[in-house]
Design an enzyme around this catalytic site. Structure first.
Site, short mmCIF file in Angstrom:
data_model
loop_
_atom_site.label_atom_id
_atom_site.label_comp_id
_atom_site.label_asym_id
_atom_site.label_seq_id
_atom_site.Cartn_x
_atom_site.Cartn_y
_atom_site.Cartn_z
N HIS A 1 -132.90 43.62 2.02
CA HIS A 1 -132.54 42.61 1.28
C HIS A 1 -133.30 41.18 1.24
CE1 HIS A 1 -129.09 44.43 -0.67
NE2 HIS A 1 -128.70 45.02 0.63
N CYS B 1 -98.72 36.86 3.49
CA CYS B 1 -97.67 36.54 2.37
C CYS B 1 -96.62 37.79 2.36
CB CYS B 1 -98.41 36.19 1.18
SG CYS B 1 -99.30 34.62 1.15
C1 HEC Z 1 -92.11 32.79 -0.12
C2 HEC Z 1 -93.26 32.32 -0.89
C3 HEC Z 1 -94.62 33.16 -0.99
C4 HEC Z 1 -94.80 34.38 -1.45
C5 HEC Z 1 -93.88 35.14 -2.33
C6 HEC Z 1 -96.09 34.66 -1.46
N1 HEC Z 1 -96.84 33.74 -0.85
FE1 HEC Z 1 -98.78 33.27 -0.85
N2 HEC Z 1 -98.66 31.76 0.26
C7 HEC Z 1 -97.44 31.10 0.79
C8 HEC Z 1 -97.69 30.11 1.68
C9 HEC Z 1 -96.47 29.17 2.12
C10 HEC Z 1 -98.89 29.90 1.70
C11 HEC Z 1 -99.79 29.02 2.47
C12 HEC Z 1 -99.95 27.54 1.93
C13 HEC Z 1 -100.53 27.76 0.63
O1 HEC Z 1 -101.72 27.54 0.65
O2 HEC Z 1 -99.83 28.09 -0.30
C14 HEC Z 1 -99.58 30.90 1.12
C15 HEC Z 1 -100.90 31.17 0.83
C16 HEC Z 1 -101.51 32.00 0.11
C17 HEC Z 1 -103.10 32.23 -0.33
C18 HEC Z 1 -103.98 31.24 0.32
C19 HEC Z 1 -104.20 30.07 -0.44
C20 HEC Z 1 -105.26 29.24 -0.16
O3 HEC Z 1 -105.76 28.06 -0.41
O4 HEC Z 1 -105.88 29.16 0.82
C21 HEC Z 1 -103.18 33.12 -1.27
C22 HEC Z 1 -104.60 33.46 -1.90
C23 HEC Z 1 -101.89 33.62 -1.38
N3 HEC Z 1 -100.92 33.09 -0.94
C24 HEC Z 1 -101.43 34.79 -2.26
C25 HEC Z 1 -100.36 35.47 -2.64
C26 HEC Z 1 -100.06 36.53 -3.13
C27 HEC Z 1 -101.14 37.42 -3.96
C28 HEC Z 1 -98.85 36.99 -2.92
C29 HEC Z 1 -98.03 38.12 -3.70
C30 HEC Z 1 -98.45 39.20 -2.79
C31 HEC Z 1 -98.30 35.91 -2.34
N4 HEC Z 1 -99.14 35.02 -1.90
C32 HEC Z 1 -96.90 35.62 -2.07
C33 HEC Z 1 -96.26 31.57 0.20
C34 HEC Z 1 -96.09 32.69 -0.43
C1 HEC Z 2 -131.75 50.77 3.36
C2 HEC Z 2 -131.56 49.45 2.45
C3 HEC Z 2 -130.29 48.65 2.73
C4 HEC Z 2 -129.88 48.33 3.96
C5 HEC Z 2 -130.25 48.37 5.39
C6 HEC Z 2 -128.71 47.19 3.39
N1 HEC Z 2 -128.54 47.25 2.02
FE1 HEC Z 2 -127.00 46.17 1.08
N2 HEC Z 2 -127.69 47.27 -0.63
C7 HEC Z 2 -128.81 48.26 -0.64
C8 HEC Z 2 -128.60 48.89 -2.10
C9 HEC Z 2 -129.82 49.67 -2.52
C10 HEC Z 2 -127.65 47.98 -2.84
C11 HEC Z 2 -127.14 48.23 -4.10
C12 HEC Z 2 -126.52 49.41 -4.45
C13 HEC Z 2 -125.93 49.53 -5.85
O1 HEC Z 2 -126.86 49.51 -6.54
O2 HEC Z 2 -124.67 49.55 -6.04
C14 HEC Z 2 -126.97 47.16 -1.86
C15 HEC Z 2 -126.16 46.51 -2.11
C16 HEC Z 2 -125.48 45.29 -1.14
C17 HEC Z 2 -124.57 44.36 -1.65
C18 HEC Z 2 -123.99 44.16 -3.15
C19 HEC Z 2 -124.84 43.15 -3.87
C20 HEC Z 2 -124.29 43.19 -5.11
O3 HEC Z 2 -124.96 42.53 -6.07
O4 HEC Z 2 -123.02 43.35 -5.28
C21 HEC Z 2 -124.13 43.67 -0.43
C22 HEC Z 2 -123.10 42.57 -0.56
C23 HEC Z 2 -125.02 44.03 0.51
N3 HEC Z 2 -125.71 45.26 0.00
C24 HEC Z 2 -125.09 43.62 1.77
C25 HEC Z 2 -125.81 44.34 2.84
C26 HEC Z 2 -125.62 43.80 4.29
C27 HEC Z 2 -124.71 42.76 4.89
C28 HEC Z 2 -126.43 44.57 4.96
C29 HEC Z 2 -126.54 44.77 6.42
C30 HEC Z 2 -125.42 45.03 7.35
C31 HEC Z 2 -127.17 45.66 4.05
N4 HEC Z 2 -126.65 45.31 2.84
C32 HEC Z 2 -127.62 46.45 4.62
C33 HEC Z 2 -129.57 48.72 0.16
C34 HEC Z 2 -129.54 48.15 1.58
#
Ligand code: HEC
Ligand code: HEC
Length: 251
Positions: free
Chosen positions: A70, A212
């Site tokens: 890359h 969560c």
């Molecule tokens: C009971 C309440 C509650 C529910 C239900 C809940 N969460 Fe949360 N979630 C929180 C709290 C509290 C935090 C930490 C403070 C914040 O960033 O909102 C959090 C944090 C997050 C964050 C990080 C936000 C940031 O800025 O870092 C994400 C993303 C998130 N929740 C997604 C989800 C998703 C998707 C679901 C459903 C599967 C879910 N939450 C359900 C209470 C809830």
């Molecule tokens: C031998 C070559 C090779 C090596 C080593 C390799 N990659 Fe890749 N990587 C590729 C190819 C080819 C694709 C594109 C695949 C496709 O077309 O979906 C790719 C795609 C990706 C993508 C997605 C890019 C996008 O645009 O969505 C990420 C992220 C990535 N590589 C990270 C890594 C990381 C981190 C490493 C090392 C741990 C790594 N690659 C090592 C060949 C390589």
């Protein structure tokens, strides 16, 4: 006529709920905001540095580094993290940044899968997210990603756990309210991977989402499961236009 009024009222209620998207940073205390703003103080930056080293490291049976294929991440990976999850032609499914890194680790390097939340997995995610910092989130939810988007949207509204709450109940209806000394934000995905004080460690958005689930006493979906991928796609779509701010800091 009555129906038209009812409809207008329903629409009003719907728009009142849908407030403008805001990063979760706005709901954090001054101390956290200061840590995130300062790259030298932000503890997650250490993982970005480790990711930069891992990018250069030759691995696996192919003995190749990420950089061997890359080149400079600053160029090849710029913008990538801001448009994921997305349909993945190589894996024939919607995949996250974490899963794309792993696909390369396993298929291109011939190395073992990086376990979820392991240091190399988080370090590489953090390093690559940093290459898109400040860029607006934008994901495609049409085409082959469509069905996964609808699953994510449905999950977002489905009540779960012993507390019988859905994501929307906290992050849309209670945003700004305080829960156990913590302000509930809109639950936007912009900060992740982030350093969380509560964990004394950085973690991925999947770890945050699992917390969560645990919070409402629901069974936690497995890391890299279809449900977590679908939720991430829906969350990034919902956050569209907000800037990626990873690596973030959260309480
Ligand atoms: C009971 C309440 C509650 C529910 C239900 C809940 N969460 Fe949360 N979630 C929180 C709290 C509290 C935090 C930490 C403070 C914040 O960033 O909102 C959090 C944090 C997050 C964050 C990080 C936000 C940031 O800025 O870092 C994400 C993303 C998130 N929740 C997604 C989800 C998703 C998707 C679901 C459903 C599967 C879910 N939450 C359900 C209470 C809830
Ligand atoms: C031998 C070559 C090779 C090596 C080593 C390799 N990659 Fe890749 N990587 C590729 C190819 C080819 C694709 C594109 C695949 C496709 O077309 O979906 C790719 C795609 C990706 C993508 C997605 C890019 C996008 O645009 O969505 C990420 C992220 C990535 N590589 C990270 C890594 C990381 C981190 C490493 C090392 C741990 C790594 N690659 C090592 C060949 C390589």
């Amino acid at each position: 006529m009555k129906r038209a009024v009812a409809l207008a009222l329903a629409l009003l209620a719907a728009t009142a709920l849908a407030e403008a998207p805001r990063s979760g940073l706005a709901y954090q205390g001054e101390d956290i905001r200061r840590l995130q703003a300062d790259d030298f103080a932000n503890p997650a930056m250490l993982w970005a540095e480790r990711g930069a080293a891992a990018w250069q490291q030759r691995r696996g049976t192919a003995n190749k580094s990420c950089a061997d294929c890359h080149g400079a991440a600053e160029q090849s990976m710029r913008g990538v993290a801001a448009r994921l999850p997305a349909w993945d032609a190589r894996l024939q499914r919607v995949s996250t940044l974490d899963q794309r890194i792993n696909a390369c680790t396993v298929r291109e390097q011939g190395a073992a899968e990086l376990p979820p939340e392991s240091e190399p997995a988080l370090a590489l995610q953090t390093y690559l997210a940093l290459q898109s910092r400040g860029m607006p989130l934008r994901v495609a939810v049409d085409g082959p990603a469509g069905p996964v988007f609808y699953i994510g949207r449905e999950l977002y509204r489905t009540r779960i756990g012993q507390m019988n709450l859905a994501c929307t109940h906290c992050h849309e209806q209670k945003a700004g309210k305080t829960l156990l000394a913590e302000q509930i934000s809109q639950g936007q995905p912009t900060a992740w991977p982030a350093y969380r004080m509560d964990w004394q460690a950085p973690g991925s958005i999947e770890r945050r989402l699992r917390a969560c689930f645990l919070g409402v006493r629901a069974e936690m979906p497995a890391y890299r499961s279809e449900d977590l991928v679908a939720l991430q796609l829906y969350l990034v779509w919902r956050a569209q236009g907000l800037a990626l701010e990873a690596p973030g800091v959260r309480r």
